[in-house]
Design an enzyme around this catalytic site. Structure first.
Site, short mmCIF file in Angstrom:
data_model
loop_
_atom_site.label_atom_id
_atom_site.label_comp_id
_atom_site.label_asym_id
_atom_site.label_seq_id
_atom_site.Cartn_x
_atom_site.Cartn_y
_atom_site.Cartn_z
N PHE A 110 -0.34 3.40 1.71
CA PHE A 110 -0.49 2.33 0.86
C PHE A 110 -0.07 1.33 1.14
O PHE A 110 -0.60 0.12 0.81
CB PHE A 110 0.32 2.82 -0.54
CG PHE A 110 1.60 2.53 -0.82
CD1 PHE A 110 1.86 1.37 -1.45
CD2 PHE A 110 2.49 3.49 -0.39
CE1 PHE A 110 3.37 1.10 -1.57
CE2 PHE A 110 3.86 3.37 -0.33
CZ PHE A 110 4.36 2.24 -0.99
N LYS A 111 1.04 1.05 2.18
CA LYS A 111 1.45 -0.18 2.46
C LYS A 111 0.50 -1.00 3.16
O LYS A 111 0.50 -2.30 3.34
CB LYS A 111 2.63 -0.16 3.32
CG LYS A 111 3.83 0.87 3.14
CD LYS A 111 4.65 0.18 1.95
CE LYS A 111 5.66 0.90 1.39
NZ LYS A 111 7.01 1.10 2.12
N ASP A 112 -0.65 -0.33 3.75
CA ASP A 112 -1.85 -1.15 4.32
C ASP A 112 -2.43 -2.04 3.28
O ASP A 112 -2.93 -3.13 3.70
CB ASP A 112 -2.79 -0.36 4.95
CG ASP A 112 -2.41 0.59 6.08
OD1 ASP A 112 -1.48 0.04 7.01
OD2 ASP A 112 -2.47 1.79 6.34
N MET A 115 -0.32 -5.29 3.23
CA MET A 115 0.09 -5.67 4.58
C MET A 115 -1.16 -6.25 5.55
O MET A 115 -1.02 -7.50 5.90
CB MET A 115 0.88 -4.60 5.42
CG MET A 115 1.99 -5.08 6.50
SD MET A 115 3.18 -5.92 5.60
CE MET A 115 4.04 -4.40 4.92
N THR A 143 6.19 1.14 5.61
CA THR A 143 6.32 -0.37 5.84
C THR A 143 6.23 -0.70 7.15
O THR A 143 5.48 -1.82 7.71
CB THR A 143 7.53 -1.16 4.98
OG1 THR A 143 7.57 -0.80 3.85
CG2 THR A 143 7.62 -2.33 5.42
#
Length: 466
Positions: A110-112, A115, A143
């Protein structure tokens, strides 16, 4: 829109200034002077927007020092089909829960979602200013790879990512350490994530060092990360609310409090979020706080290594922003509480505990290794959907708070292949490896192992900064 610090020691600053600074100069975290408000009609008018266009509308509420056309170009580049084959799909499960699929990006986590936008806006603003930036971050798993894939090869940017040596899955390590780009530096520290984060905060708090080496941040201490994550709460709400204004609940696996904080922000802005269900693993510092009002971070020696390793965190670095709201946005009170944390290792807000759910919608629960295995197995058997261990934590806790006629969206954390050993333990099956990544763990890796020591990390940055 201007931004201030949770500790009150920073003059108001525009978005692009706090974007490049990360931690506030007084050691606090930045956030808007006032949150924008959304009414039901505005939300409903956004229902048909593609994700990239919705992101530009939402982020535009927080960013008024970048032209709207440039912001839209960035969100369309960040959320292009070549980057995200699918964008936040809804996956119904047989038990009445819904998954919000956030792991369709380049690093399968999910960090994409935030980011990729950060990669665009960092490069844009640095080019506009003719400056360089050295990104210093810490990761407990996802992350790091999301930041590195978003920033690899970006002009004028170097990334120094600290990770806890030996405490991530083999797939997570390979994603990060196999990158060979000259501007990517992986530093594995002999310690736990909280100690890596302590090093980041120490160097970010050294104002001379920070200014000399142009340090910035991609962890959720950077407000831009939170703002970009607010988007998928609004997207999820618009996908499942049957009628304008109908309530929706979200369940969020949480270790560092960044992902669920974005839900809190969305709720404070007026999105009809009924409950925010916080799920922890055995490192249940946050669950204990919402249950008792006592915030009692644990030392590294008491931080357990679990099968949902990205949540093996005992000091939530984003929690201070929520505390700021809890105490009436009083920076002096926040400073006092952070002082108590430093002196006594804890603080007590039990007097405010009734408002955690009543005013802010927060409830919490804990999931164990046995719960994780059972949830992964049961979800696969009932729905044919494989979930990773962190998402399983979210599903387990979410099931305790299901209510008739209120959809419960569980935020997917990562694809199962990133934690294959736990998936095999739960189901006896090896999760599918996405095309092009079959040999990932066999690729050459480039990583520097260091002691968990501020001096050693500072020396490495001095020698490799852009």
């Amino acid at each position: 829109m201007n931004y201030l610090s949770t500790r009150g020691g920073m003059p108001p600053a525009p978005f692009c200034d706090i974007l490049l600074e990360g931690l506030a100069p007084d050691g606090g975290l930045t956030l808007p002077e006032q949150l924008p408000r959304l009414d039901t009609a505005t939300l409903d008018s956004w229902r048909a927007l593609p994700y990239a266009d919705l992101a530009a509308r939402v982020l535009g509420l927080f960013i008024d020092d970048i032209p709207a056309a440039d912001l839209l170009a960035m969100t369309r580049a960040a959320y292009a089909p070549s980057v995200f084959p699918q964008l936040a799909p809804i996956k119904p499960l047989d038990d009445g829960l819904l998954l919000l699929g956030l792991s369709e990006g380049p690093t399968l986590a999910f960090k994409d979602m935030a980011m990729q936008f950060l990669g665009q806006v960092f490069e844009y603003e640095l080019a506009r200013r003719g400056q360089t930036l050295n990104i210093l971050g810490a990761t407990s798993g996802d992350t790091g790879s999301a930041a590195e894939y978003a920033l690899r090869g970006k002009a004028g940017i170097a990334v120094f990512m600290l990770s806890p040596h030996g405490r991530m899955s083999a797939f997570q390590r390979a994603q990060m350490y196999s990158l060979q780009d000259d501007n990517i530096h992986n530093l594995a520290l002999r310690g736990v994530f909280d100690e890596c984060q302590d090093v980041v905060k120490s160097l970010a708090g050294d104002l001379d060092f920070k200014q000399r080496y142009r340090l910035g941040a991609v962890n959720s201490i950077n407000w831009a990360r939170i703002a970009a994550q607010v988007v998928y709460y609004i997207w999820g709400y618009l996908r499942v609310a049957a009628r304008p204004g109908d309530p929706v609940s979200f369940a969020v696996p949480s270790g560092n409090f960044g992902n669920i904080l974005a839900g809190h922000v969305a709720r404070q802005m007026g999105v009809p979020i009924h409950r925010l269900v916080l799920a922890t693993n055995e490192n249940n510092v946050l669950e204990e706080f919402f249950r008792t009002g006592l915030y009692r971070p644990r030392p590294a020696s008491q931080t357990q290594a679990t099968s949902s390793p990205s949540m093996d965190i005992s000091r939530a670095s984003n929690f201070e922003r929520f505390v700021f709201d809890l105490v009436g946005r009083d920076p002096q009170r926040v400073s006092e509480l952070m002082g108590q944390l430093g002196t006594h290792g804890q603080f007590d807000l039990s007097a405010l505990q009734p408002g955690f759910e009543g005013q802010y919608g927060f409830v919490a629960g804990t999931s164990t290794h046995a719960d994780r295995l059972m949830t992964i197995r049961a979800t696969f058997e009932r729905s044919g959907v494989l979930v990773d261990p962190h998402t399983a934590d979210g599903l387990k806790v979410a099931s305790q708070y299901l209510e008739p006629d209120i959809p419960m969206l569980v935020l997917e954390t990562a694809l199962p292949v990133k934690f294959a050993q736990t998936i095999v333990e739960a189901t006896g099956q090896w999760p599918a490896i996405p095309a092009g990544l079959e040999d990932l763990e066999q690729r050459p890796q480039r990583v520097q192992v260091l002691d968990c020591d501020v001096g050693q990390v500072a020396d490495y940055i001095r020698r490799h900064a852009v």
